[in-house]
Scaffold this motif. Sequence first.
Motif, PDB file in Angstrom:
ATOM      1  N   TYR A 288      20.706  -4.776 -10.110  1.00  0.00           N
ATOM      2  CA  TYR A 288      21.724  -4.978 -11.198  1.00  0.00           C
ATOM      3  C   TYR A 288      22.831  -5.464 -10.786  1.00  0.00           C
ATOM      4  O   TYR A 288      23.298  -5.347 -11.729  1.00  0.00           O
ATOM      5  CB  TYR A 288      21.955  -3.607 -11.945  1.00  0.00           C
ATOM      6  CG  TYR A 288      19.793  -3.361 -12.784  1.00  0.00           C
ATOM      7  CD1 TYR A 288      19.024  -3.622 -12.010  1.00  0.00           C
ATOM      8  CD2 TYR A 288      19.994  -3.580 -13.776  1.00  0.00           C
ATOM      9  CE1 TYR A 288      18.060  -3.072 -12.543  1.00  0.00           C
ATOM     10  CE2 TYR A 288      19.025  -2.725 -14.719  1.00  0.00           C
ATOM     11  CZ  TYR A 288      17.497  -3.446 -14.017  1.00  0.00           C
ATOM     12  OH  TYR A 288      16.574  -2.769 -14.636  1.00  0.00           O
ATOM     13  N   GLY A 289      22.991  -5.965 -10.021  1.00  0.00           N
ATOM     14  CA  GLY A 289      24.710  -6.628  -9.713  1.00  0.00           C
ATOM     15  C   GLY A 289      25.504  -6.203  -9.560  1.00  0.00           C
ATOM     16  O   GLY A 289      26.649  -6.493 -10.154  1.00  0.00           O
ATOM     17  N   MET A 290      24.970  -4.540  -9.185  1.00  0.00           N
ATOM     18  CA  MET A 290      25.927  -3.466  -9.405  1.00  0.00           C
ATOM     19  C   MET A 290      26.830  -3.136  -8.176  1.00  0.00           C
ATOM     20  O   MET A 290      26.142  -3.105  -6.989  1.00  0.00           O
ATOM     21  CB  MET A 290      25.634  -2.197  -9.816  1.00  0.00           C
ATOM     22  CG  MET A 290      25.535  -2.513 -11.358  1.00  0.00           C
ATOM     23  SD  MET A 290      24.392  -0.364 -12.201  1.00  0.00           S
ATOM     24  CE  MET A 290      26.127   0.079 -12.910  1.00  0.00           C
ATOM     25  N   GLY A 291      27.700  -2.688  -7.286  1.00  0.00           N
ATOM     26  CA  GLY A 291      28.734  -2.167  -6.619  1.00  0.00           C
ATOM     27  C   GLY A 291      28.641  -3.352  -5.515  1.00  0.00           C
ATOM     28  O   GLY A 291      28.173  -3.904  -4.290  1.00  0.00           O
ATOM     29  N   ILE A 292      29.157  -4.549  -5.863  1.00  0.00           N
ATOM     30  CA  ILE A 292      29.141  -6.017  -5.635  1.00  0.00           C
ATOM     31  C   ILE A 292      30.836  -6.252  -5.924  1.00  0.00           C
ATOM     32  O   ILE A 292      31.072  -6.580  -6.558  1.00  0.00           O
ATOM     33  CB  ILE A 292      28.645  -6.880  -5.949  1.00  0.00           C
ATOM     34  CG1 ILE A 292      26.947  -6.634  -5.575  1.00  0.00           C
ATOM     35  CG2 ILE A 292      29.055  -8.233  -5.364  1.00  0.00           C
ATOM     36  CD1 ILE A 292      26.374  -7.802  -6.378  1.00  0.00           C
ATOM     37  N   MET A 293      31.444  -6.990  -4.795  1.00  0.00           N
ATOM     38  CA  MET A 293      32.444  -7.772  -4.539  1.00  0.00           C
ATOM     39  C   MET A 293      32.531  -8.276  -3.564  1.00  0.00           C
ATOM     40  O   MET A 293      31.962  -8.443  -2.519  1.00  0.00           O
ATOM     41  CB  MET A 293      33.725  -6.776  -4.613  1.00  0.00           C
ATOM     42  CG  MET A 293      33.917  -5.805  -3.424  1.00  0.00           C
ATOM     43  SD  MET A 293      35.387  -4.685  -3.260  1.00  0.00           S
ATOM     44  CE  MET A 293      35.327  -4.094  -1.921  1.00  0.00           C
ATOM     45  N   THR A 294      33.608  -9.292  -4.289  1.00  0.00           N
ATOM     46  CA  THR A 294      34.022 -10.882  -3.243  1.00  0.00           C
ATOM     47  C   THR A 294      35.537 -10.471  -2.714  1.00  0.00           C
ATOM     48  O   THR A 294      36.041 -10.166  -2.780  1.00  0.00           O
ATOM     49  CB  THR A 294      34.508 -12.193  -3.673  1.00  0.00           C
ATOM     50  OG1 THR A 294      32.763 -12.013  -4.573  1.00  0.00           O
ATOM     51  CG2 THR A 294      34.619 -12.729  -3.453  1.00  0.00           C
ATOM     52  N   VAL A 295      35.382 -10.906  -1.152  1.00  0.00           N
ATOM     53  CA  VAL A 295      36.405  -9.959  -0.392  1.00  0.00           C
ATOM     54  C   VAL A 295      36.900 -11.501   0.267  1.00  0.00           C
ATOM     55  O   VAL A 295      36.327 -12.011   1.259  1.00  0.00           O
ATOM     56  CB  VAL A 295      35.938  -9.424   0.793  1.00  0.00           C
ATOM     57  CG1 VAL A 295      37.661  -8.994   1.479  1.00  0.00           C
ATOM     58  CG2 VAL A 295      36.053  -7.794   0.317  1.00  0.00           C
ATOM     59  N   ARG A 296      37.704 -12.045  -0.343  1.00  0.00           N
ATOM     60  CA  ARG A 296      38.715 -13.348   0.096  1.00  0.00           C
ATOM     61  C   ARG A 296      39.539 -13.662   1.584  1.00  0.00           C
ATOM     62  O   ARG A 296      40.047 -14.661   2.632  1.00  0.00           O
ATOM     63  CB  ARG A 296      38.946 -14.333  -0.711  1.00  0.00           C
ATOM     64  CG  ARG A 296      38.518 -14.729  -1.787  1.00  0.00           C
ATOM     65  CD  ARG A 296      38.975 -15.662  -2.869  1.00  0.00           C
ATOM     66  NE  ARG A 296      37.992 -15.752  -4.433  1.00  0.00           N
ATOM     67  CZ  ARG A 296      37.978 -14.373  -4.825  1.00  0.00           C
ATOM     68  NH1 ARG A 296      38.574 -13.146  -5.287  1.00  0.00           N
ATOM     69  NH2 ARG A 296      37.014 -14.581  -6.324  1.00  0.00           N
ATOM     70  N   ASP A 297      40.253 -12.207   1.270  1.00  0.00           N
ATOM     71  CA  ASP A 297      40.870 -11.860   2.188  1.00  0.00           C
ATOM     72  C   ASP A 297      41.310 -10.162   2.693  1.00  0.00           C
ATOM     73  O   ASP A 297      41.151  -9.372   2.269  1.00  0.00           O
ATOM     74  CB  ASP A 297      42.949 -11.962   2.319  1.00  0.00           C
ATOM     75  CG  ASP A 297      43.198 -11.681   3.200  1.00  0.00           C
ATOM     76  OD1 ASP A 297      43.206 -11.240   4.439  1.00  0.00           O
ATOM     77  OD2 ASP A 297      44.149 -12.653   2.904  1.00  0.00           O
TER      78      ASP A 297
END
Length: 431
Positions: A288-297
């Motif tokens: 369901y698109g939960m528990g997701i994050m983008t890490v750029r650094d």
Amino acid sequence: MVPHLVTALNGPINELEARILESMPAIERWFRLEWMEHTPPFYSSVDVRNAGFKLAPVDTNLYPGGWNNLTPEMLPLAVQAAMAAIEKICPEAKNLLLIPEKHTRNPFYLLNVARLQEIFTLAGLNVRLGTLDPAIDKPTPVALPDGSELLMEPLVRTQRRLGLKGFDPCTILLNNDLSAGIPGMLEDLHEQYLLPPLHAGWAVRRKTNHFQSYEEVAKKFAKLLGMDPWLINPMYTQCGKVNFGEGDGIECIKSNAEALIAKIRRKYKEYGINEKPFVIVKADNGTYGMGIMTVRDPKELDELNRRTRNKMSVVKDGQEVSEVIIQEGVPTYERMNDAVAEPVVYMMDRYVVGGFYRVHADRGIDENLNAPGAQFVPLAFAESHHLPRVGAKPGQSAPNRFYMYGVIARLAMLAASYELEATDPDAEVYD
């Protein structure tokens, strides 16, 4: 309606498209041989990202819940695929029990259930809906946004079978991904076909297992085409003991993210890609698109605020996140009316039956689009004019791009079949 791709027309994807089109007979034969050895998931959907320099699946769902987003034109193909799937499993099938998610208040999800009921009814089955919701103790009509209604009925379990009052099905189809765990009511059903199998649910399934299988499939396919598997395969790693609330395991995520970003950077250099690499951290059993994050650094992980920690701590049905997959970020350069878009391909048995673009005006090219505010623009992969056009210039033909998306989605579906075989608790183990 086809989004435009904001990339140069001479990018690696156009070379990949040309190679896939010229290899089409070999590709289709390769798939046929694979399906002689492996059983496809009953149904599936795959999120695909097109970066212009890379085309890869980033998620494979074995309980797809967006059938309502597909066009009416795809219905005949879906019905044919449903017939083929049922014939293989239970040729004499007469009754099908469909078990949806318990949260029956979401109107879009309910329209998805109605569409599934329609598909299997048109495939020649008596279809009724049984709910795991203990609050429903008698047949209960549920209104739909289009004015129609669904009838939810309480399940009836005997010693060896599951059904409804006065309704004994040969086949039980789950459209419930079992995030909250496996209900005892669904266990030990040795006389009926339960689809997908219980170990396909998120109570057991892990994304790392899937992408391990996908890596194997991508290498085989890349060898067939004489190409670098990285062009269709997102690299990944994992951390197995994480508690975002307590801050445990963050160092593991950070060091793995650093190592993966370094690997991506080397690949970008090899291909002359002038992009900033990033990774996606997500729950290994999330949906369901939960528990997701983008890490750029990776340094960002030292400064996680409470809101981000809370967002990453739990997924659907309040399940705590203790394992994460760290996946190579694949940016999407598809645009629809200046909003970022990504294709989602729907399959029944081994057939591509349709798909849609997930479009999000408030998200960036390196972010998860499966979030509140997303819109869905249907496309019918199955229409005759969407068959690939041999001879069209790469990057110029929508049908060719759709065919390419279908190939990548089928690779992910094949990986899911490898994955389910490898994790089957009932499989015989040979030394």
